[in-house]
Design an enzyme around this catalytic site. Structure first.
Site, PDB file in Angstrom:
ATOM      1  N   SER A  65       0.920  -1.174   0.195  1.00  0.00           N
ATOM      2  CA  SER A  65      -0.076   0.110  -0.036  1.00  0.00           C
ATOM      3  C   SER A  65       0.875   1.345  -0.007  1.00  0.00           C
ATOM      4  O   SER A  65       0.395   2.256  -0.263  1.00  0.00           O
ATOM      5  CB  SER A  65      -0.914   0.007   1.101  1.00  0.00           C
ATOM      6  OG  SER A  65      -2.001  -0.845   1.112  1.00  0.00           O
ATOM      7  N   LYS A  68       0.573   3.234  -3.031  1.00  0.00           N
ATOM      8  CA  LYS A  68      -0.615   4.165  -3.082  1.00  0.00           C
ATOM      9  C   LYS A  68      -0.177   5.644  -2.901  1.00  0.00           C
ATOM     10  O   LYS A  68      -1.051   6.602  -3.537  1.00  0.00           O
ATOM     11  CB  LYS A  68      -1.689   3.825  -2.215  1.00  0.00           C
ATOM     12  CG  LYS A  68      -2.307   2.528  -2.070  1.00  0.00           C
ATOM     13  CD  LYS A  68      -3.134   2.210  -1.114  1.00  0.00           C
ATOM     14  CE  LYS A  68      -3.545   0.742  -1.207  1.00  0.00           C
ATOM     15  NZ  LYS A  68      -4.375   0.234   0.004  1.00  0.00           N
ATOM     16  N   TYR A 192      -3.465  -2.638 -10.394  1.00  0.00           N
ATOM     17  CA  TYR A 192      -3.317  -2.439  -8.741  1.00  0.00           C
ATOM     18  C   TYR A 192      -2.565  -3.490  -8.275  1.00  0.00           C
ATOM     19  O   TYR A 192      -1.471  -3.340  -7.406  1.00  0.00           O
ATOM     20  CB  TYR A 192      -4.851  -2.268  -8.427  1.00  0.00           C
ATOM     21  CG  TYR A 192      -4.751  -2.335  -6.838  1.00  0.00           C
ATOM     22  CD1 TYR A 192      -4.458  -1.284  -5.948  1.00  0.00           C
ATOM     23  CD2 TYR A 192      -5.041  -3.469  -5.944  1.00  0.00           C
ATOM     24  CE1 TYR A 192      -4.665  -1.316  -4.823  1.00  0.00           C
ATOM     25  CE2 TYR A 192      -5.158  -3.539  -4.641  1.00  0.00           C
ATOM     26  CZ  TYR A 192      -4.716  -2.269  -4.030  1.00  0.00           C
ATOM     27  OH  TYR A 192      -4.923  -2.499  -2.681  1.00  0.00           O
ATOM     28  N   TYR A 244      -4.994   3.745   7.935  1.00  0.00           N
ATOM     29  CA  TYR A 244      -6.216   3.288   8.197  1.00  0.00           C
ATOM     30  C   TYR A 244      -6.834   3.773   9.476  1.00  0.00           C
ATOM     31  O   TYR A 244      -6.541   5.021  10.176  1.00  0.00           O
ATOM     32  CB  TYR A 244      -6.388   1.772   7.859  1.00  0.00           C
ATOM     33  CG  TYR A 244      -5.327   1.663   6.548  1.00  0.00           C
ATOM     34  CD1 TYR A 244      -5.890   1.981   5.377  1.00  0.00           C
ATOM     35  CD2 TYR A 244      -4.292   0.558   6.674  1.00  0.00           C
ATOM     36  CE1 TYR A 244      -5.132   1.702   4.186  1.00  0.00           C
ATOM     37  CE2 TYR A 244      -3.507   0.926   5.570  1.00  0.00           C
ATOM     38  CZ  TYR A 244      -3.864   1.056   4.345  1.00  0.00           C
ATOM     39  OH  TYR A 244      -3.120   0.789   3.254  1.00  0.00           O
ATOM     40  N   VAL A 262       1.144  -3.709   3.885  1.00  0.00           N
ATOM     41  CA  VAL A 262       1.229  -5.106   4.558  1.00  0.00           C
ATOM     42  C   VAL A 262       2.615  -6.023   4.262  1.00  0.00           C
ATOM     43  O   VAL A 262       2.594  -6.999   4.930  1.00  0.00           O
ATOM     44  CB  VAL A 262      -0.053  -6.035   4.161  1.00  0.00           C
ATOM     45  CG1 VAL A 262      -1.217  -5.439   4.831  1.00  0.00           C
ATOM     46  CG2 VAL A 262      -0.102  -6.069   2.732  1.00  0.00           C
TER      47      VAL A 262
END
Ligand code: DON
Length: 320
Positions: A65, A68, A192, A244, A262
């Site tokens: 992530s 991103k 992705y 998050y 992760v």
């Protein structure tokens, strides 16, 4: 500062190596499940181009992530503020792979860092291009900001997630049903999964984050990547959404914009001073690196680094 910073980085790496509370390695991506949780790396990229690093700082890991942040940068470059019509910029307070808010919010994801939001961002990058071109643009961007052409996609990790990523497929189909995605779901998912599977070392990742620490430009080369305002805003979204439902805790303990993955990596930005990458594969309950966060808390406390207080307000950790 470098001498004090060098000692801090070395001692923190030693402490983290010795700890046995390491969190749990992500197993929902089968290819990541075998990662040795005993690894720890850290790198701090400074304004003058110097990097202070320790532990497994040169070992590539799956950035997941953290990619991103860079796809958000690219999508903002392509669409400008129009991107915000497709994805919000509010913390979700939910896990990274949650679907619950999408129904009430008509397929518009809360922010670009939860999986749903990152899929919307990937869709924006993909429009008008073949998947290979979009992916090539993402990898080349990573190579430019890292100033290292060896940055690569780990195809085994991408294939592993492609086989098992049913939650992401559900998110993408759900958004497609609301007309939020422009491209075929399979193509969005393919791009992705592949950008999540980019492998980088802490040294490369810290270098890649330099433009966010220095008003949008690489301080060593002067190369402008984004405007000052855009760098500031990306940092703001990292601070509020980058971990998050663990974002509040990260701000409380570390006090910096940060983005986790992760794979166990975290990129953290000290505006005006440094870009930091840490890596320890074991995760906490929110899916963020357990020792990575603790290491950053140690480092920022010791150096007096925080966006919530003047630089180096305590200790000798000034701008140097
Ligand atoms: O989509 C996924 O589930 C992964 N490719 C990325 C998730 C992730 O890294 C969450 N971060 N902590």
């Amino acid at each position: 500062m470098p001498r004090e910073l060098e000692a801090a980085v070395r001692e923190i790496a030693e402490e983290m190596r010795a700890r046995d509370d390491r969190g749990a390695v992500a197993t929902y991506i089968p290819e990541l499940a075998d990662t040795d949780p005993g690894q720890f790396g850290i790198a701090v990229a400074l304004r003058d181009g110097g990097v202070i690093a320790s532990g497994d700082c040169d070992k590539p890991f799956s950035i997941q992530s953290i990619s991103k942040v860079f796809t958000l940068t690219l999508a903002l470059g392509k669409l400008g503020d129009r991107l915000w019509a497709r994805v919000g910029r509010e913390p979700s307070g939910s896990p990274f792979n949650s679907i619950v808010q999408l129904e009430a919010e008509r397929g518009i994801p809360r922010n670009p860092f939860i999986n749903a939001g990152a899929l919307a961002v990937t869709d924006a990058i993909l429009s008008g291009h073949q998947p290979k071109e979009a992916l090539g643009a993402i990898v080349r961007f990573m190579q430019v900001v890292a100033d290292d052409e060896t940055v690569f996609i780990d195809q085994a990790v991408a294939a592993s997630e492609e086989r098992t990523g049913h939650r992401n497929a559900a998110l993408a189909h759900y958004m497609k049903a609301f007309g939020v995605l422009e491209n075929p779901v399979e193509l969005v998912l393919g791009v992705y999964f592949h950008h999540c599977a980019i492998a980088m070392s802490c040294r490369q990742l810290a270098a890649a984050g330099r433009f966010l620490a220095h008003n949008g430009a690489d301080p060593a080369t002067g190369l402008s990547i984004v405007s000052t305002e855009r760098a500031r805003r990306i940092n703001a979204v990292m601070l509020t959404c980058g971990h998050y439902d663990g974002s509040g805790e990260f701000a409380f303990r570390v006090g910096l914009p940060g983005k986790s993955g992760v794979g166990g990596g975290i990129l953290a930005i000290v505006p005006g001073i440094a870009s930091i990458a840490v890596w320890s594969p074991g995760l906490d309950a929110a899916g963020n690196s357990h020792l990575g966060r603790i290491a950053l808390e140690r480092l920022t406390t010791r150096m007096g680094w925080s966006v919530f207080s003047p630089t180096g307000a305590h200790s000798a950790g000034g701008a140097g």
